[in-house]
Design a protein around this motif. Structure first.
Motif, PDB file in Angstrom:
ATOM      1  N   GLY A 169       0.776  -1.232   0.000  1.00  0.00           N
ATOM      2  CA  GLY A 169       0.000   0.000   0.000  1.00  0.00           C
ATOM      3  C   GLY A 169       0.804   1.277   0.000  1.00  0.00           C
ATOM      4  N   GLU A 170       2.116   1.175  -0.153  1.00  0.00           N
ATOM      5  CA  GLU A 170       2.975   2.353  -0.071  1.00  0.00           C
ATOM      6  C   GLU A 170       2.691   3.363  -1.186  1.00  0.00           C
ATOM      7  OE1 GLU A 170       7.758   3.476  -0.032  1.00  0.00           O
ATOM      8  OE2 GLU A 170       7.105   1.393   0.257  1.00  0.00           O
ATOM      9  N   TYR A 171       2.265   2.862  -2.366  1.00  0.00           N
ATOM     10  CA  TYR A 171       2.036   3.748  -3.508  1.00  0.00           C
ATOM     11  C   TYR A 171       0.551   3.974  -3.786  1.00  0.00           C
ATOM     12  CZ  TYR A 171       6.954   2.721  -4.270  1.00  0.00           C
ATOM     13  OH  TYR A 171       8.305   2.594  -4.104  1.00  0.00           O
ATOM     14  N   GLY A 200     -13.224   9.686  -8.615  1.00  0.00           N
ATOM     15  CA  GLY A 200     -13.401   9.364  -7.202  1.00  0.00           C
ATOM     16  C   GLY A 200     -14.665   8.567  -6.949  1.00  0.00           C
ATOM     17  N   LEU A 201     -15.687   8.840  -7.750  1.00  0.00           N
ATOM     18  CA  LEU A 201     -16.989   8.219  -7.545  1.00  0.00           C
ATOM     19  C   LEU A 201     -16.963   6.713  -7.796  1.00  0.00           C
ATOM     20  CD1 LEU A 201     -19.912   9.214  -6.894  1.00  0.00           C
ATOM     21  CD2 LEU A 201     -20.336   9.173  -9.353  1.00  0.00           C
ATOM     22  N   ILE A 202     -16.128   6.266  -8.733  1.00  0.00           N
ATOM     23  CA  ILE A 202     -16.145   4.838  -9.097  1.00  0.00           C
ATOM     24  C   ILE A 202     -15.068   4.030  -8.368  1.00  0.00           C
ATOM     25  CG2 ILE A 202     -17.241   5.159 -11.340  1.00  0.00           C
ATOM     26  CD1 ILE A 202     -14.557   5.271 -12.646  1.00  0.00           C
ATOM     27  N   ILE A 203     -14.455   4.643  -7.358  1.00  0.00           N
ATOM     28  CA  ILE A 203     -13.519   3.899  -6.502  1.00  0.00           C
ATOM     29  C   ILE A 203     -14.250   3.488  -5.223  1.00  0.00           C
ATOM     30  CG2 ILE A 203     -11.404   4.023  -5.141  1.00  0.00           C
ATOM     31  CD1 ILE A 203     -10.290   5.934  -7.209  1.00  0.00           C
ATOM     32  N   HIS A 204     -14.237   2.203  -4.930  1.00  0.00           N
ATOM     33  CA  HIS A 204     -14.987   1.689  -3.788  1.00  0.00           C
ATOM     34  C   HIS A 204     -14.064   1.316  -2.625  1.00  0.00           C
ATOM     35  CE1 HIS A 204     -18.779   1.483  -6.015  1.00  0.00           C
ATOM     36  NE2 HIS A 204     -18.057   1.077  -7.044  1.00  0.00           N
ATOM     37  N   LYS A 205     -14.645   1.316  -1.456  1.00  0.00           N
ATOM     38  CA  LYS A 205     -13.901   1.006  -0.236  1.00  0.00           C
ATOM     39  C   LYS A 205     -13.327  -0.401  -0.273  1.00  0.00           C
ATOM     40  CE  LYS A 205     -14.457   1.113   4.803  1.00  0.00           C
ATOM     41  NZ  LYS A 205     -15.405   1.387   5.919  1.00  0.00           N
ATOM     42  N   SER A 206     -14.029  -1.309  -0.931  1.00  0.00           N
ATOM     43  CA  SER A 206     -13.593  -2.707  -0.955  1.00  0.00           C
ATOM     44  C   SER A 206     -12.255  -2.905  -1.655  1.00  0.00           C
ATOM     45  CB  SER A 206     -14.647  -3.579  -1.646  1.00  0.00           C
ATOM     46  OG  SER A 206     -14.843  -3.163  -2.990  1.00  0.00           O
ATOM     47  N   TYR A 207     -11.845  -1.958  -2.511  1.00  0.00           N
ATOM     48  CA  TYR A 207     -10.581  -2.094  -3.238  1.00  0.00           C
ATOM     49  C   TYR A 207      -9.366  -1.978  -2.323  1.00  0.00           C
ATOM     50  CZ  TYR A 207     -13.707  -1.044  -7.161  1.00  0.00           C
ATOM     51  OH  TYR A 207     -14.741  -1.040  -8.044  1.00  0.00           O
ATOM     52  N   PHE A 208      -9.584  -1.486  -1.085  1.00  0.00           N
ATOM     53  CA  PHE A 208      -8.472  -1.280  -0.152  1.00  0.00           C
ATOM     54  C   PHE A 208      -8.331  -2.438   0.835  1.00  0.00           C
ATOM     55  CE2 PHE A 208      -9.693   2.785  -1.779  1.00  0.00           C
ATOM     56  CZ  PHE A 208      -8.517   3.502  -1.892  1.00  0.00           C
ATOM     57  N   ASP A 209      -9.161  -3.445   0.671  1.00  0.00           N
ATOM     58  CA  ASP A 209      -9.122  -4.594   1.587  1.00  0.00           C
ATOM     59  C   ASP A 209      -8.142  -5.634   1.053  1.00  0.00           C
ATOM     60  OD1 ASP A 209      -9.709  -6.257   3.654  1.00  0.00           O
ATOM     61  OD2 ASP A 209     -11.518  -7.092   2.715  1.00  0.00           O
ATOM     62  N   PHE A 210      -6.861  -5.251   0.961  1.00  0.00           N
ATOM     63  CA  PHE A 210      -5.883  -6.127   0.323  1.00  0.00           C
ATOM     64  C   PHE A 210      -4.818  -6.681   1.276  1.00  0.00           C
ATOM     65  CE2 PHE A 210      -4.868  -1.641  -0.717  1.00  0.00           C
ATOM     66  CZ  PHE A 210      -3.722  -1.478   0.050  1.00  0.00           C
ATOM     67  N   ASP A 211      -4.768  -6.238   2.516  1.00  0.00           N
ATOM     68  CA  ASP A 211      -3.749  -6.752   3.438  1.00  0.00           C
ATOM     69  C   ASP A 211      -4.287  -6.665   4.865  1.00  0.00           C
ATOM     70  OD1 ASP A 211      -1.551  -7.611   4.773  1.00  0.00           O
ATOM     71  OD2 ASP A 211      -0.139  -6.204   3.863  1.00  0.00           O
ATOM     72  N   GLN A 212      -5.105  -7.653   5.237  1.00  0.00           N
ATOM     73  CA  GLN A 212      -5.723  -7.626   6.561  1.00  0.00           C
ATOM     74  C   GLN A 212      -4.741  -8.027   7.667  1.00  0.00           C
ATOM     75  OE1 GLN A 212      -9.363  -9.843   6.567  1.00  0.00           O
ATOM     76  NE2 GLN A 212     -10.222  -8.746   4.826  1.00  0.00           N
ATOM     77  N   SER A 213      -3.607  -8.599   7.283  1.00  0.00           N
ATOM     78  CA  SER A 213      -2.636  -9.037   8.292  1.00  0.00           C
ATOM     79  C   SER A 213      -2.061  -7.869   9.083  1.00  0.00           C
ATOM     80  CB  SER A 213      -1.505  -9.817   7.617  1.00  0.00           C
ATOM     81  OG  SER A 213      -0.789  -8.976   6.714  1.00  0.00           O
ATOM     82  N   GLN A 214      -2.037  -6.679   8.450  1.00  0.00           N
ATOM     83  CA  GLN A 214      -1.485  -5.512   9.145  1.00  0.00           C
ATOM     84  C   GLN A 214      -2.489  -4.846  10.078  1.00  0.00           C
ATOM     85  OE1 GLN A 214       0.837  -2.658   6.917  1.00  0.00           O
ATOM     86  NE2 GLN A 214       1.126  -4.090   5.220  1.00  0.00           N
ATOM     87  N   GLN A 215      -3.762  -5.249   9.982  1.00  0.00           N
ATOM     88  CA  GLN A 215      -4.824  -4.656  10.788  1.00  0.00           C
ATOM     89  C   GLN A 215      -4.828  -3.125  10.654  1.00  0.00           C
ATOM     90  OE1 GLN A 215      -4.281  -6.168  14.783  1.00  0.00           O
ATOM     91  NE2 GLN A 215      -5.292  -8.098  14.288  1.00  0.00           N
ATOM     92  N   LYS A 216      -4.637  -2.680   9.409  1.00  0.00           N
ATOM     93  CA  LYS A 216      -4.625  -1.247   9.126  1.00  0.00           C
ATOM     94  C   LYS A 216      -5.766  -0.921   8.170  1.00  0.00           C
ATOM     95  CE  LYS A 216      -0.643   0.633   8.252  1.00  0.00           C
ATOM     96  NZ  LYS A 216       0.603   1.049   7.532  1.00  0.00           N
ATOM     97  N   ASP A 217      -6.445   0.166   8.433  1.00  0.00           N
ATOM     98  CA  ASP A 217      -7.530   0.598   7.551  1.00  0.00           C
ATOM     99  C   ASP A 217      -6.930   1.449   6.434  1.00  0.00           C
ATOM    100  OD1 ASP A 217      -9.772   1.627   6.302  1.00  0.00           O
ATOM    101  OD2 ASP A 217     -10.888   1.894   8.166  1.00  0.00           O
TER     102      ASP A 217
END
Length: 417
Positions: free
Chosen positions: A228-230, A261-278
């Motif tokens: 998620g750095e970039y 911005g409108l067509i970007i969804h929150k679910s696209y950021f659920d890619f690394d749950q191991s870090q427990q970071k939102d």
């Protein structure tokens, strides 16, 4: 003065404006506009901004609109379009008719009146949405209604610019081919955005996933690069690219940024749950910081510098500007507010908030004035200053009326989920 020195001065004014906004409980946008006007008229800022500042300000409005679209739910936006057609139609016809009639009576020139009507038609949605954001009203149904109807207005106004400017200058005749071309551009742009949203962004690309290379691309993988750095870089790149796509189709880049911005969804950021970071919350905070704290405000300060005080000209056009302001103020509020109530079926508190939110005049108004006054000399100096002063008063009215309305009826304005 060096371009960086100008930017430093603008940022200093943003810092002071933000402090004063906190102390006075007024939206910071009002102070940004005030400091821009003050500094240009006392000589601290140049009347003609360097290209670097102009481009930086345009980047600011792109990021602002992307941030606002990023916060909005696309389902609510699409649903709101069906609800806000009347606001867009009647909220545009009324100010056009008022400005056209006033200009005919003031100066007696039909072509100039046409440009005056066109300049006063489109709503400055960025000013309104930032004002709503600063008051915690940007997630209301009324805010979505303002945004969708303003986008429709902007598209229609841009189409009218393409049609009416050549007519007013005598360079072209109204033809069916020209109208169909403009409609085709609008349809093509939104089709392109829908395609991008349906191909690049989802986890699964449907039939496209079987196409080599193209089928393997999606935004989730790009956001997940280097843990998620970039992600922020990827989001800003998408905002700028879709803004440029909008510009290529003849629309204001801010419209493209909002759609991105409108067509970007929150679910696209659920890619690394191991870090427990939102990652979504982190991206939102970083985008909002750039949009509303240090890049975006440059746009509003620069906008304020458009109003140069020439005492002789201002005094001569003040009666016309006040009459036009009063006519547009009540005409816009009544037309948009009543349309929101009776065609959009909003409640009365939300309907009047929509009316107040449609008062602003900025980006497209200044584009039309620049075309008519600078490029083609259709508009006289008196007409130009009248519209500038009227637009400035309308812009000041936006945060003032929204702030006044919030204190009385905020609890009655429903919010979107």
């Amino acid at each position: 003065m060096h371009d960086i020195a100008i930017l430093a001065m603008i940022w200093f004014s943003v810092f002071i404006a933000s402090y004063l906004a906190h102390k006075t409980k007024l939206t910071a946008v009002l102070w940004y506009l005030f400091f821009g006007t003050l500094m240009v008229n006392i000589g601290l800022l140049p009347q003609e901004m360097p290209i670097f500042i102009k481009d930086f300000a345009e980047l600011g409005i792109i990021i602002i609109m992307f941030a606002l679209g990023f916060e909005e739910d696309s389902g609510h936006f699409v649903k709101s379009i069906k609800r806000t057609w009347g606001i867009a139609l009647f909220g545009a016809l009324a100010p056009f008719a008022i400005a056209y009639t006033a200009a005919i009576n003031f100066w007696g020139d039909a072509n100039m009146a046409l440009m005056c009507g066109l300049a006063m038609t489109a709503t400055a949605v960025s000013l309104t949405m930032v004002s709503l954001k600063s008051m915690g009203l940007n997630r209301t149904e009324a805010a979505t209604g303002i945004m969708t109807s303003a986008v429709i207005d902007d598209i229609a106004s841009l189409a009218l610019v393409a049609i009416l400017v050549p007519l007013a200058t005598g360079e072209a005749m109204l033809t069916l081919d020209g109208i169909l071309l403009i409609i085709g551009k609008a349809v093509s742009f939104f089709a392109a955005v829908i395609f991008i949203g349906g191909w690049l962004f989802p986890k699964s690309s449907g039939a496209l996933k079987y196409i080599p290379i193209i089928g393997t691309l999606n935004l989730r993988r790009i956001l997940a690069m280097a843990e998620g750095e970039y992600a922020i870089l990827a989001l800003l790149l998408i905002a700028v690219l879709v803004a440029l796509l909008a510009h290529a189709f003849g629309f204001h880049p801010a419209i493209g940024a909002y759609m991105a911005g409108l067509i970007i969804h929150k679910s696209y950021f659920d890619f690394d749950q191991s870090q427990q970071k939102d990652f979504y919350k982190q991206a939102r905070e970083m985008i909002d910081n750039a949009a509303f704290s240090w890049i975006g405000p440059v746009f509003f300060v620069t906008l304020g510098t458009q109003l140069i005080f020439d005492s002789e000209v201002f005094l001569s056009v003040l009666p016309e500007a006040l009459l036009l302001f009063v006519g547009l103020f009540f005409g816009q509020i009544l037309s948009a507010g009543l349309a929101a109530r009776y065609t959009g079926h909003f409640g009365w508190p939300a309907s009047w908030l929509i009316g107040f939110g449609m008062l602003g005049r900025a980006e497209l108004a200044f584009v039309v004035m620049e075309i008519a006054y600078v490029q083609h000399k259709i508009m006289t100096t008196e007409a130009f200053y009248t519209l500038m002063l009227t637009a400035f008063m309308l812009n000041i009215s936006v945060p003032l009326t929204i702030g006044w309305w919030k204190k009385r009826f905020a609890d009655a304005i429903p919010k979107t989920e």
